[in-house]
Design an enzyme around this catalytic site. Structure first.
Site, short mmCIF file in Angstrom:
data_model
loop_
_atom_site.label_atom_id
_atom_site.label_comp_id
_atom_site.label_asym_id
_atom_site.label_seq_id
_atom_site.Cartn_x
_atom_site.Cartn_y
_atom_site.Cartn_z
CE LYS A 117 53.76 6.88 46.98
NZ LYS A 117 53.96 8.09 47.79
CE LYS A 200 60.51 4.07 43.41
NZ LYS A 200 59.88 5.37 43.61
CE LYS A 203 61.19 8.02 50.84
NZ LYS A 203 61.94 9.22 51.03
P1 AMP Z 1 60.75 9.95 47.25
O1 AMP Z 1 61.56 9.16 48.23
O2 AMP Z 1 59.72 9.12 46.54
O3 AMP Z 1 60.19 11.22 47.82
O4 AMP Z 1 61.76 10.39 46.10
C1 AMP Z 1 62.63 11.49 46.23
C2 AMP Z 1 63.57 11.60 45.06
O5 AMP Z 1 64.41 10.45 44.98
C3 AMP Z 1 62.86 11.70 43.71
O6 AMP Z 1 63.58 12.59 42.88
C4 AMP Z 1 62.93 10.31 43.18
O7 AMP Z 1 62.87 10.26 41.77
C5 AMP Z 1 64.29 9.86 43.70
N1 AMP Z 1 64.31 8.40 43.86
C6 AMP Z 1 63.60 7.66 44.77
N2 AMP Z 1 63.88 6.35 44.63
C7 AMP Z 1 64.79 6.26 43.61
C8 AMP Z 1 65.47 5.17 42.99
N3 AMP Z 1 65.26 3.90 43.38
N4 AMP Z 1 66.33 5.45 41.98
C9 AMP Z 1 66.56 6.73 41.58
N5 AMP Z 1 65.94 7.80 42.12
C10 AMP Z 1 65.07 7.57 43.13
#
Ligand code: AMP
Ligand code: TRP
Length: 337
Positions: A117, A200, A203
């Protein structure tokens, strides 16, 4: 080493830093829903984490309510679980400060999410981004949570949470914080970009075609799946045949997770098919699973006062747990109260 046994409790959080993606849903939220029937759960919109990188204030408020709507529409029941917005429960930030003083600079420097990041200009990253994992440890430990369902990308942060709990317990000679278990399970713990099987699904990816958003309509979902990058070969009949085919593996994993099947069970059905046959099936499945959620999200977003009321009630319930744990922490540290 903890010898005390802690009552089982789940905590997990998602940043309101953009819309929800299929990666969030399959990697995290789907598991959040099923864990509600196994033990008490607290689910959190982590707005304090989101502002470690710039968020427009209007977007932050919208995204926080939309994330709450996404949780509820996916099946998280405010009657069964505690649903909160992080900044409404001040004990998170208060314990976060104590953990800033427990965690070491060297531990933070090793975090791959910080390196990704912060990018090339790490000197210009916020201090909050550097300290992000200490606040995350506080989120979990201020509830004495024992189980944390997350996607694969959060594994390193959860190891750090264990290190912080162990160092606090060791430094103060107590057995106060539990050593938390990560719960990283299922066919889609790492959903990849639809445009690049080595990245990955996120968003924050500049390409909207790389992800399925939980607010996408049926046409958008079908189009993104039709255009998803693949290879020219037919699907294999066993998981081993996906080894060097990241894009094919990703689409099969998504199918398996959406349909609550194992990858082998999916391949037993679709092995030998070309993507021209498989993609429309996947699109149909994705639309059938996601459309009811996005429709319910849209309905809830028309009732923002109701969402705010749920979050205020969640914060009150949460503070009944967090206030005594923070008070005890201050006492252990020697703070005069
Ligand atoms: P975040 O959007 O970074 O706050 O992620 C929130 C949750 O979603 C966390 O548990 C991440 O590990 C999971 N997560 C986010 N992106 C992915 C992805 N591409 N595949 C699987 N889990 C994800
Ligand atoms: N860091 C997590 C992410 O980006 C979000 C998060 C914050 C979290 N605090 C948490 C996840 C506590 C689990 C438990 O995905």
């Amino acid at each position: 080493m903890t010898t005390q046994t802690f009552a089982p409790r789940v905590f997990s959080g998602i940043q309101p830093s953009g819309g929800l993606t299929l990666g969030n849903y399959l990697g995290a939220i789907k598991r959040f829903v099923s864990m509600q029937d196994e033990m008490p759960c607290v689910y959190c919109m982590v707005d304090l984490h989101a502002i470690t990188v710039w968020q427009d204030p209007k977007d932050l408020a919208h995204n926080t309510r939309e994330l709450a709507a996404g949780f509820i529409a996916s099946g998280i029941s405010p009657e069964k679980s505690i649903l909160i917005n992080q900044s409404q429960v001040p004990e998170h930030a208060q314990l976060g400060w104590i953990f800033n003083c427990v965690a070491r600079m060297g531990w933070m420097q090793r975090m791959t999410q910080f390196k990704d990041k912060a990018g090339k200009n790490a000197q210009n990253a916020s201090l909050g981004l550097f300290g992000y994992p200490a606040l995350m440890a506080a989120d979990i430990l201020v509830y004495h949570a024992t189980h944390v369902p997350v996607g694969e990308d959060q594994k390193q942060h959860l190891e750090l949470t264990r290190d912080i709990a162990a160092k606090f317990n060791h430094d103060y000679g107590v057995d106060f914080f539990p050593i938390t278990e990560p719960v990283i399970e299922g066919a889609a713990t790492r959903v990849m970009s639809l445009r690049d099987g080595s990245k990955k699904m996120s968003k924050s990816d500049p390409s909207d075609a790389s992800r399925i958003n939980m607010t996408d309509d049926a046409d958008a979902i079908a189009k993104k799946i039709r255009k998803a990058k693949t290879d020219p070969d037919a699907l294999p009949s066993e998981a081993a045949g996906l080894a060097d085919r990241p894009e094919a593996r990703n689409l099969v994993n998504i199918y398996a997770a959406l349909n609550d099947q194992s990858v082998d069970a999916v391949l037993a059905e679709v092995g030998g098919q070309q993507f021209g046959t498989f993609k429309p099936k996947l699109a149909e499945l994705a639309v059938s699973r996601l459309s009811p959620i996005s429709e319910e999200m849209a309905r809830l977003m028309n009732e923002p006062d109701e969402i705010d009321r749920i979050l205020r009630r969640g914060a009150e319930q949460a503070r009944e747990i967090t206030a005594p744990i923070l008070a005890k922490t201050y006492e252990i540290v020697g703070m005069v109260r």
